[in-house]
Write a protein that holds these residues in place. Structure first.
Motif, PDB file in Angstrom:
ATOM      1  N   ASN A 139     -20.557  55.851 -55.781  1.00  0.00           N
ATOM      2  CA  ASN A 139     -21.949  56.008 -55.335  1.00  0.00           C
ATOM      3  C   ASN A 139     -22.853  56.554 -56.431  1.00  0.00           C
ATOM      4  OD1 ASN A 139     -21.139  55.071 -52.860  1.00  0.00           O
ATOM      5  ND2 ASN A 139     -21.472  56.984 -51.746  1.00  0.00           N
ATOM      6  N   LYS A 140     -22.271  57.334 -57.329  1.00  0.00           N
ATOM      7  CA  LYS A 140     -23.046  57.919 -58.427  1.00  0.00           C
ATOM      8  C   LYS A 140     -23.075  57.019 -59.664  1.00  0.00           C
ATOM      9  CE  LYS A 140     -22.676  62.402 -59.127  1.00  0.00           C
ATOM     10  NZ  LYS A 140     -24.003  62.906 -58.728  1.00  0.00           N
ATOM     11  N   ASP A 297     -23.547  64.907 -49.949  1.00  0.00           N
ATOM     12  CA  ASP A 297     -24.854  64.425 -50.433  1.00  0.00           C
ATOM     13  C   ASP A 297     -24.740  63.129 -51.233  1.00  0.00           C
ATOM     14  OD1 ASP A 297     -26.162  66.497 -49.220  1.00  0.00           O
ATOM     15  OD2 ASP A 297     -26.391  67.711 -51.041  1.00  0.00           O
ATOM     16  N   ALA A 298     -23.581  62.888 -51.850  1.00  0.00           N
ATOM     17  CA  ALA A 298     -23.398  61.650 -52.616  1.00  0.00           C
ATOM     18  C   ALA A 298     -23.301  60.426 -51.708  1.00  0.00           C
ATOM     19  CB  ALA A 298     -22.149  61.755 -53.482  1.00  0.00           C
ATOM     20  N   TYR A 300     -25.161  60.416 -48.739  1.00  0.00           N
ATOM     21  CA  TYR A 300     -26.394  60.497 -47.942  1.00  0.00           C
ATOM     22  C   TYR A 300     -27.464  59.655 -48.625  1.00  0.00           C
ATOM     23  CZ  TYR A 300     -29.957  62.792 -45.040  1.00  0.00           C
ATOM     24  OH  TYR A 300     -30.952  63.067 -44.130  1.00  0.00           O
ATOM     25  N   SER A 301     -27.803  58.512 -48.020  1.00  0.00           N
ATOM     26  CA  SER A 301     -28.639  57.540 -48.728  1.00  0.00           C
ATOM     27  C   SER A 301     -29.307  56.582 -47.751  1.00  0.00           C
ATOM     28  CB  SER A 301     -27.753  56.736 -49.704  1.00  0.00           C
ATOM     29  OG  SER A 301     -28.446  55.663 -50.272  1.00  0.00           O
ATOM     30  N   ASN A 302     -30.378  55.968 -48.178  1.00  0.00           N
ATOM     31  CA  ASN A 302     -30.989  54.878 -47.416  1.00  0.00           C
ATOM     32  C   ASN A 302     -30.145  53.600 -47.503  1.00  0.00           C
ATOM     33  OD1 ASN A 302     -33.293  56.292 -46.518  1.00  0.00           O
ATOM     34  ND2 ASN A 302     -34.290  55.993 -48.516  1.00  0.00           N
ATOM     35  N   ASP A 303     -29.232  53.576 -48.444  1.00  0.00           N
ATOM     36  CA  ASP A 303     -28.343  52.438 -48.638  1.00  0.00           C
ATOM     37  C   ASP A 303     -27.141  52.573 -47.713  1.00  0.00           C
ATOM     38  OD1 ASP A 303     -26.604  50.475 -49.468  1.00  0.00           O
ATOM     39  OD2 ASP A 303     -26.693  50.989 -51.605  1.00  0.00           O
ATOM     40  N   LYS A 306     -23.551  52.992 -48.984  1.00  0.00           N
ATOM     41  CA  LYS A 306     -23.071  54.246 -49.582  1.00  0.00           C
ATOM     42  C   LYS A 306     -22.462  55.195 -48.551  1.00  0.00           C
ATOM     43  CE  LYS A 306     -25.737  54.407 -53.857  1.00  0.00           C
ATOM     44  NZ  LYS A 306     -26.630  55.210 -54.731  1.00  0.00           N
TER      45      LYS A 306
END
Length: 433
Positions: A139-140, A297-298, A300-303, A306
């Protein structure tokens, strides 16, 4: 063949006969080990056989029933919950037992843990931990595709967990299908400098996403114990290189090492903790994988891609969560905390009583875990191991040797006379071997 010994033209009357017709047992080669022991009841630390035999459960049924079998407090809590909510999909729904359990776990887990992900068993809890580490870097945008683990590790029987495990007796037929894993030995006073050097070289040569480890005690490897002070430098190196530290506390968690978690005794805290077994007091299967806010948090996304796309039908089952709540409450009770201390003292005293025996070597104690090695060459699942098992059975004790390692991991609620009976069965054994 066993199946040919039982025909359909007569009535099958015993549990053993009925079992043999359809059931395939775990960790069993049925052709060479066709017999099983039918158990009809369990209470406290005693297992009751169909034939009237009784066995003191010296390993809390694989370290699950740590508050005793059929604990009235746990059963009462779960019975009440059964009247209210039995099962609900956990994707899009939530419920009070899951929320309350998450709150109670935050009070006993290391303070850096902030989120919990539910699953079904120890293997899936470690599988999820491994996936968290790999996907965290994905994700990063980091190219990390390798997991670091210890030699002789055991993390479960699903594919990611097997990949990280280092015991070929479990893994042999599947090794060509594993994810990428590199290994180092467990650190000791004599080798920690070399292990650190190996680790630094592996970090350079491989794209390591996470390090999964059994803190302080490698269970399936034969209750191999090592010190926090030797593990901490490895964890520090991992932290420096953003390698996710995954503590597999499936066996060690919930009081067995003398603290709530083995990680409590280690200054460098894990990013992820895997737990199961005694999580639910041995009543109902469930697992939890906890993590830090940074890990969460890695994801946690609009995508949508992920997100952590891992789910089980019985995720956060309300009954399992309720059993776990009751288990945590018992763990924190004064009586259980005192019992943990008392068992530890008893183990140390027993160790001293047998330490000079010629067949006893490498006595070790950690919390309520006692282990020693028989000074005899033997196979992990060979004939001599079967003889050891049969000896303990004849003494009315259920112990399950790991090769030449004899170990005790009793329920916190075991009676003193029951623990003494286990010790005496070992002394009788030492008079035979």
């Amino acid at each position: 063949m066993k199946s040919q010994l039982i025909t359909d033209n007569r009535q099958l009357t015993t549990l053993r006969e009925r079992d043999a017709k359809h059931i395939w047992h775990p960790l069993t080669q049925h052709k060479t080990h066709p017999e099983v022991i039918p158990i009809v009841k369990a209470k406290g630390s005693v297992l009751y056989g169909e034939d009237g035999s009784e066995y003191i459960d010296g390993i809390a049924s694989w370290y699950t029933s740590m508050y005793g079998h059929c604990n009235d407090y746990v059963i009462g809590k779960v019975y009440d919950q059964m009247q209210q909510l039995d099962q609900i999909v956990f994707s899009g729904f939530t419920h009070e037992p899951a929320i309350e359990l998450s709150e109670k776990l935050m009070k006993v887990l290391p303070s850096n843990q902030q989120k919990v992900f539910f699953s079904d068993n120890g293997s899936t809890s470690t599988e999820i931990g491994i996936k968290m580490a790999l996907q965290y870097h994905h994700n990063k945008g980091n190219q990390r595709d390798t997991i670091l683990a210890f030699e002789e590790a055991f993390h479960g029987d699903t594919f990611g967990a097997m990949s990280a495990s280092g015991l070929s007796v479990y893994n042999g037929p599947f090794e060509d299908h594993f994810i990428k894993v590199v290994r180092v030995p467990i650190p000791t006073k004599g080798n920690v400098a070399n292990v650190l050097k190996q680790l630094e070289e592996l970090v350079i040569d491989h794209n390591i996403a996470g390090f999964i480890y059994e803190p302080l005690v490698q269970g399936a490897a034969g209750m191999k114990m090592y010190k926090a002070e030797h593990l901490e430098p490895l964890l520090e190196v991992c932290k420096q290189h953003e390698i996710i530290c995954i503590a597999d506390e499936v066996m060690t968690g919930f009081g067995k090492t003398g603290t709530h978690f083995a990680s409590d005794q280690i200054s460098v805290k894990p990013d992820v903790i895997c737990m199961s077994k005694s999580l639910t007091a041995g009543l109902i299967p469930m697992a939890v994988t906890s993590c830090t806010q940074q890990i969460y948090d890695a994801f946690y996304s609009n995508d949508m891609g992920k997100g952590l796309f891992h789910a089980h039908t019985y995720t956060a089952n309300p009954l399992s969560c309720t059993a776990a709540i009751a288990g945590v409450e018992l763990l924190l009770s004064e009586s259980i905390q005192n019992a943990i201390k008392n068992i530890n003292v008893s183990h140390i005293q027993f160790g001293r009583s047998v330490e000079d025996h010629s067949k006893v070597t490498n006595i070790r104690v950690q919390g309520v875990i006692f282990a020693f090695d028989l000074n005899i060459e033997m196979e992990r699942y060979g004939a001599l191991r079967d003889q050891l098992f049969d000896h303990f059975k004849s003494e009315g004790v259920f112990l399950r040797p790991l090769g030449n390692t004899i170990y005790i991991l009793p329920a916190f609620t075991i009676l003193s006379k029951e623990l003494d009976a286990i010790y005496n069965s070992i002394k009788v054994l030492l008079g035979k071997v």
